[in-house]
Motif scaffolding. Structure first.
Motif, PDB file in Angstrom:
ATOM      1  N   ILE B  29      -8.884  29.770  -3.837  1.00  0.00           N
ATOM      2  CA  ILE B  29      -8.594  28.782  -4.867  1.00  0.00           C
ATOM      3  C   ILE B  29      -8.167  29.530  -6.130  1.00  0.00           C
ATOM      4  CG2 ILE B  29      -9.519  26.904  -6.278  1.00  0.00           C
ATOM      5  CD1 ILE B  29     -11.667  26.579  -4.029  1.00  0.00           C
ATOM      6  N   ILE B  35      -6.081  20.927  -4.891  1.00  0.00           N
ATOM      7  CA  ILE B  35      -6.253  21.099  -3.453  1.00  0.00           C
ATOM      8  C   ILE B  35      -6.889  19.871  -2.809  1.00  0.00           C
ATOM      9  CG2 ILE B  35      -7.473  22.467  -1.679  1.00  0.00           C
ATOM     10  CD1 ILE B  35      -7.338  24.819  -3.588  1.00  0.00           C
ATOM     11  N   VAL B 196     -10.548  20.486  -6.537  1.00  0.00           N
ATOM     12  CA  VAL B 196     -10.634  20.476  -5.078  1.00  0.00           C
ATOM     13  C   VAL B 196     -11.156  19.105  -4.666  1.00  0.00           C
ATOM     14  CG1 VAL B 196     -11.653  21.509  -3.026  1.00  0.00           C
ATOM     15  CG2 VAL B 196     -11.126  22.935  -5.012  1.00  0.00           C
TER      16      VAL B 196
END
Ligand SMILES: Nc1ncnc2c1ncn2[C@@H]1O[C@H](COP(=O)(O)OP(=O)(O)OP(=O)(O)O)[C@@H](O)[C@H]1O
Ligand SMILES: [Mg+2]
Lengths: 429, 225
Positions: B29, B35, B196
């Motif tokens: 990441i 994401i 995320v």
């Protein structure tokens, strides 16, 4: 932040907290009451029981309650020496102890003595002042006790001293002992001038009794001496030199032949006592007494003592049961509470709270409840039931510490020992 | 590289059986990443996200944050790490029902020992950004699902975390609320926040720059848009 969270905790758990508070208070009061009860029992056992259980106590009264009989007896020439011989026989008996107590009041000129010390005050009567030879006297509660009596009841001085044998020999100044309540009024060494059975006597205060000193007297197993002046029962050996002195001695000896015969509680000793009493009576040519026999009140005490003794075990069982029940209840509640609260702690932990924050919070949560319960039980025992003693508070303190520890250790262990914060499973929102 | 997972393994013990949920997970990441991790229900998405957020420990592997190894941390160290770097929006929101919206959003700042004025400023900024100003005194249980979701996001971003972890943000929302929530993520992303998101909703993953797929305990190579 801690305080804010604490307040929110109590808000969302108000009912359960109140319940726990009441529960712990009851627990503490229960322990406190039972403890002081058992403490009392042990106290009775050590002092009172020893005094009454092994001994047979018989009461003796004279037969001259009736005025006519009395007058007939007193006019006899040798009546006084008969009484004296009889009394000396009793006091020197080998098979029993002779205890005599009289509650002849005395007169004092000092009017400033509070009314509670006055004779007749406890009966609610107005305290009369007495006028003798143009002087105003106040009648004061007093007890006269012989040496055997003082020894038997094991009187103890909190200040100064109690009598020894010499104090029962006639002398110029009479050594007196005061009950605990007299502390504010006299001190050891003070000289008092009193009138007793119309005779002027100089007294000196030699000591103060312990608070709550008590004897068995007048059908009362716990006759408290705090408000009394205690005089030694003097044995006037010399012949009276005047009519007045003769009457004074006569009155004294009539008091003195009313008393208790104490011997060991078995057939042999009791028989020996009976025989000796008979021979004393014969030797003194005095038979004007009635033997009441085994004192019913002592019998009652012995019965009560047995009941208490049996119940003591019962009480201990109840106490243990309620302790166990309370412990289970408190643990159960802390478990329920932990389940309810886990959600909140997990959220705190997700947001970055430390272990110590959670433990501190848990500690304070229960601490304040226990503290409140402790103060409440202090108030209940001290002000409502009036049985509070330092030892009882210590017991309650133990309970408090126990509850806090189990709550904190139990709660935080359940909470923090699982490494997984099960945040997405089994959460009720 | 902000965060890196190497050969992460995680299994759960249920009674006597041990079941591997994550098996050799590798993932990177970077700062500013957006994401999405996709996968079927039960594939281990939440488990992976919880490991990223240090809510649960893993069995094997290495986790590297800012080029430093953060292998198995202690309980308090994990707490500290979360406090400093992680914003977490869980699947069930985990809001506190005994206080209002304002207090809920403020919660993470309570643990950070900030000044009162600063706290107020930050919370108000978030309330404004998420259009929650009129709700700030309202208690959580009176809010709709979408509103609760917004409060949960607000609480996660109020401390300006390095990474925002979001678990299934659209699970129970209608299309309109869904869109407004996703717009918020877009906006946060445009402001530079690393995000995320775990989801099985393609409407979510479409907006992200990188998509991973989780299947059979393994993570696919990322599809980068
Ligand atoms: N604490 C736990 N103890 C035991 N098993 C667990 C635990 N947490 C998760 N699991 C199991 O691990 C597997 C993956 O769970 P996880 O919650 O990560 O799935 P998910 O992909 O998030 O599913 P969903 O889309 O339904 O949220 C599931 O089979 C689940 O039962
Ligand atoms: Mg999930």
């Amino acid at each position: 932040m801690l305080i804010k969270e604490l307040i929110l905790f109590y808000k969302r758990n108000l009912n359960i907290c109140l319940f726990v508070y009441i529960q712990i208070t009851i627990f503490m009061v229960l322990i406190g009451t039972f403890y002081s009860f058992i403490y009392d029992l042990d106290f009775e056992n050590s002092d009172m029981k020893k005094m009454y259980e092994d001994n047979a106590i018989y009461q003796m009264i004279d037969n001259y309650v009736d005025g006519n009989e009395f007058n007939k007896f007193v006019v006899q020439k040798d009546s006084l020496s008969k009484l004296k011989n009889f009394y000396n026989g009793l006091e020197n008996a080998e098979s029993f102890h002779y205890i005599t107590i009289a509650n002849q009041h005395l007169l004092i000129t000092d009017q400033s003595i509070p009314d509670k010390f006055a004779y007749g005050y406890a009966n609610g009567m107005e305290v009369p002042s007495v006028n003798v030879d143009n002087k105003v006297y106040k009648p004061i509660k007093s007890l006269q006790i012989n040496l055997n009596g003082a020894k038997f009841f094991n009187l103890k001085a909190a200040e100064g001293k109690v009598w020894n044998e010499e104090d029962f020999v006639i002398q110029n100044t009479m050594p007196i002992i005061l009950g605990d309540s007299y502390h504010d009024i006299y001190k050891v060494g003070d000289k008092l001038h009193i009138k007793y059975l119309e005779k002027d006597i100089n007294c000196i205060v030699i000591g103060f009794l312990e608070k709550n000193s008590k004897i068995f007297y007048q059908n009362n197993l716990e006759f408290y001496l705090d408000d009394y002046i205690l005089m030694p029962m003097w044995n006037y050996i010399m012949q009276p030199q005047s009519e007045f002195e003769a009457r004074y001695q006569m009155m004294n000896y009539f008091n003195m032949i009313n008393g208790y015969l104490v011997t060991k509680n078995n057939k042999n000793d009791i028989n020996r006592m009976m025989q000796e009493l008979e021979s004393i009576s014969k030797d003194a040519s005095f038979d004007g007494y009635t033997f009441i026999g085994y004192n019913p009140h002592v019998k009652k005490y012995q019965d009560i003592s047995v009941i208490l003794q049996e119940n003591k075990n019962l009480i201990k069982i109840i106490l243990t049961m309620s302790c166990i029940l309370n412990i289970i209840l408190i643990l159960f509640i802390s478990y329920l509470q932990y389940k309810n609260e886990r959600y909140y702690y997990n959220v705190f932990l997700i947001q970055g709270a430390k272990k110590s924050f959670i433990i501190t919070l848990k500690f304070l949560e229960i601490m304040l409840i226990v503290l409140a319960a402790f103060l409440t039980q202090l108030y209940i025992l001290n002000h409502l039931l009036k049985i509070g003693e330092f030892a009882t508070y210590i017991k309650a303190g133990y309970i408090g510490v126990f509850v806090i520890l189990s709550y904190v250790i139990f709660g935080t262990n359940l909470l923090l020992n699982n490494k997984e914060l099960k945040i997405d499973k089994e959460e009720e929102v | 590289m902000l965060l890196k997972l190497q050969h992460i393994q995680k299994s759960f013990i249920n009674g006597r059986t041990k079941r591997a949920v994550l098996n050799d997970i590798n993932m990177e990441i970077s700062k500013g990443d957006y994401i999405a991790i996709m996968g079927r229900s039960g594939s281990g998405k939440s488990t992976l996200l919880n490991i990223l957020g240090t809510l649960i420990p893993y069995d094997k592997g290495t986790m590297i944050y800012n080029n430093q190894k953060v292998t198995q941390l202690s309980f308090d160290q994990r707490s500290e790490f979360r406090k400093r770097h992680i914003g977490f929006v869980t699947q069930q929101f985990h809001l506190l029902h005994d206080r209002n919206v304002y207090e809920n959003i403020k919660l993470p700042l309570n643990f950070m020992k900030l000044e009162k004025d600063k706290i107020k400023k930050e919370v108000n900024k978030v309330l404004e950004m998420l259009d929650l100003e009129s709700f700030q005194k309202v208690s959580i249980s009176k809010l709709s699902g979408g509103e609760q979701q917004r409060v949960a996001i607000g609480r996660a971003i109020v401390k300006k975390p390095d990474i925002l972890l979001v678990d299934e943000p659209t699970g129970s929302l209608d299309e309109e609320s869904e869109k407004s929530i996703l717009d918020i993520f877009d906006m946060l992303h445009s402001q530079g926040t690393t995000i995320v998101i775990v989801t099985h909703n393609t409407a979510v993953s479409e907006r992200c720059d990188k998509n991973y797929f989780l299947k059979g305990g393994k993570l696919s190579a990322p599809i980068i848009y």
